[in-house]
Design a protein around this motif. Structure first.
Motif, short mmCIF file in Angstrom:
data_model
loop_
_atom_site.label_atom_id
_atom_site.label_comp_id
_atom_site.label_asym_id
_atom_site.label_seq_id
_atom_site.Cartn_x
_atom_site.Cartn_y
_atom_site.Cartn_z
N GLU A 84 6.83 7.78 -8.69
CA GLU A 84 8.24 7.83 -9.02
C GLU A 84 8.47 7.17 -10.38
O GLU A 84 7.95 6.08 -10.63
N HIS A 98 -5.25 7.52 -1.96
CA HIS A 98 -4.26 8.46 -1.42
C HIS A 98 -4.96 9.65 -0.76
O HIS A 98 -4.60 10.07 0.34
N LYS A 126 1.50 4.20 -3.34
CA LYS A 126 2.41 4.92 -4.24
C LYS A 126 2.54 4.18 -5.56
O LYS A 126 2.20 3.00 -5.68
N THR A 161 2.31 -0.60 -3.12
CA THR A 161 2.99 -0.10 -4.31
C THR A 161 2.37 -0.67 -5.58
O THR A 161 2.19 -1.88 -5.70
N GLU A 218 5.25 3.24 -8.71
CA GLU A 218 6.61 3.21 -9.25
C GLU A 218 6.53 2.78 -10.70
O GLU A 218 6.05 1.70 -11.00
N VAL A 264 3.05 0.48 3.16
CA VAL A 264 2.76 1.14 1.89
C VAL A 264 2.39 0.12 0.81
O VAL A 264 3.02 -0.93 0.69
N LEU A 308 -0.58 11.66 -5.83
CA LEU A 308 -0.02 10.62 -4.96
C LEU A 308 1.48 10.45 -5.23
O LEU A 308 1.95 10.87 -6.30
N PRO A 309 2.22 9.85 -4.29
CA PRO A 309 3.65 9.64 -4.54
C PRO A 309 3.85 8.81 -5.81
O PRO A 309 3.25 7.75 -5.95
#
Lengths: 182, 130
Positions: free
Chosen positions: B122, B87, B94, B60, B96, B58, B119-120
């Motif tokens: 967080e 994505h 992802k 990030t 963050e 992945v 997309l992921p």
């Protein structure tokens, strides 16, 4: 001369709740220095942290807007007069910080400013958010020196509708002011 | 691929994009005189990187932006749109976003990006006063 007037200047500043004020040409370096000073000062007089962040943010957008406007006149005979005309004040009125700035604009630019500002004044927070998102996703014209988001962002961060004025100064210039209350 | 490393200044964030780690970090205040000029190499590097991305690990994007002006926000949007496209093309990416929850505008900014992307993504609370 200034010795005799300074008391009056001071009283006038205090009457308007002005804490920090500066005039003249803005540069990125000055914006950074003043920005840091504004933040520190507001923290020292116990303005709530979120209001400090908002004030800083509005201050940066307003000053960068003015600077970009001045830059757009660079190389023209009126550049100096416009660049030297800037005034930015940060004040506190009824426990609410505000940022109020002013600068000369070419008369032909006044209508465009008004066109961009007046819809923002009547929009509610949700409307401003949607407009912000729409403009954020638009392609930026290649000759743009900003994102077109500054005024919308200022309106979103202000707790009251923005206030502005455009006053004719002479056949060439108007004086534009913008006030945002945090 | 050579990493892209730009040290932070008063008005520009630190950029630390390392292909070998699969980690792209943007950290610090962002309100440069010309955001488009500052982010241009950042966008170009990301474009190149995502286009040639083969790995299964992945990737990030780590963001920490206590203050970001509107033109930088626009550039960040362009950066995240590249991630979103990757994505959608099935690449493992992802976001963050490390956020100081005490700062409403910082959190709101992260949240609004999150709302518009699939997309992921967080939002991570920054340990207070670190």
């Amino acid at each position: 001369m200034i010795h005799e007037n300074l008391w009056q200047v001071r009283n006038e500043l205090q009457r308007n709740g002005i804490l920090i004020s500066f005039t003249g040409k803005l540069t990125q370096e000055l914006i950074e220095e003043y920005g840091a000073a504004v933040k520190q000062y507001l923290e020292s007089v116990n303005v709530p942290r979120n209001n400090v962040f908002q004030t800083f943010s509005i201050f940066i957008e307003q000053t960068q807007n003015i600077k970009n406007y001045c830059s757009s006149k660079s190389g023209t005979p009126i550049y100096d007069e416009i660049a030297q005309s800037c005034i930015v004040t940060i004040g506190n009125m009824d426990d609410k910080p505000y940022v109020c700035s002013g600068n000369l604009v070419e008369k032909s630019d006044a209508a465009g400013l008004e066109e961009r500002l007046s819809p923002l004044i009547t929009m509610d927070k949700e409307g401003l958010k949607q407009l912000y998102k729409t403009v954020l996703k638009q392609d930026v014209p290649p000759d743009a020196n900003g994102s077109g988001l500054g005024l919308i962002d200022i309106a979103r961060k202000a707790s009251r509708p923005l206030e502005y004025s455009i006053t004719e100064i002479d056949p060439r210039f108007s004086f534009f002011t913008l006030k945002a209350v945090v | 691929m050579e990493p892209l490393i730009i040290p932070a200044t008063n008005s520009t964030p630190q950029i630390h994009f390392d292909a070998s780690l699969g980690k792209l970090v943007v950290k610090g205040q962002s309100y440069p005189e010309n955001a488009f000029k500052f982010y241009e190499p950042v966008l170009a590097w990301t474009n190149d990187y995502l286009q040639h991305l083969q790995e299964q690990a992945v990737v990030t994007m780590e963001l920490e932006l206590p203050y970001i002006n509107t033109s930088s926000t626009k550039c960040l949007m362009m950066l995240l749109e590249k991630f979103e496209a990757a994505h959608c093309a099935g690449k493992p990416v992802k976001v963050e976003w490390i956020c100081n929850m005490d700062n409403e505008s910082e959190y709101e900014c992260a949240e609004e990006f999150q709302e518009d992307l699939t997309l992921p993504f967080e939002i991570i609370e920054k340990n207070s006063d670190v």
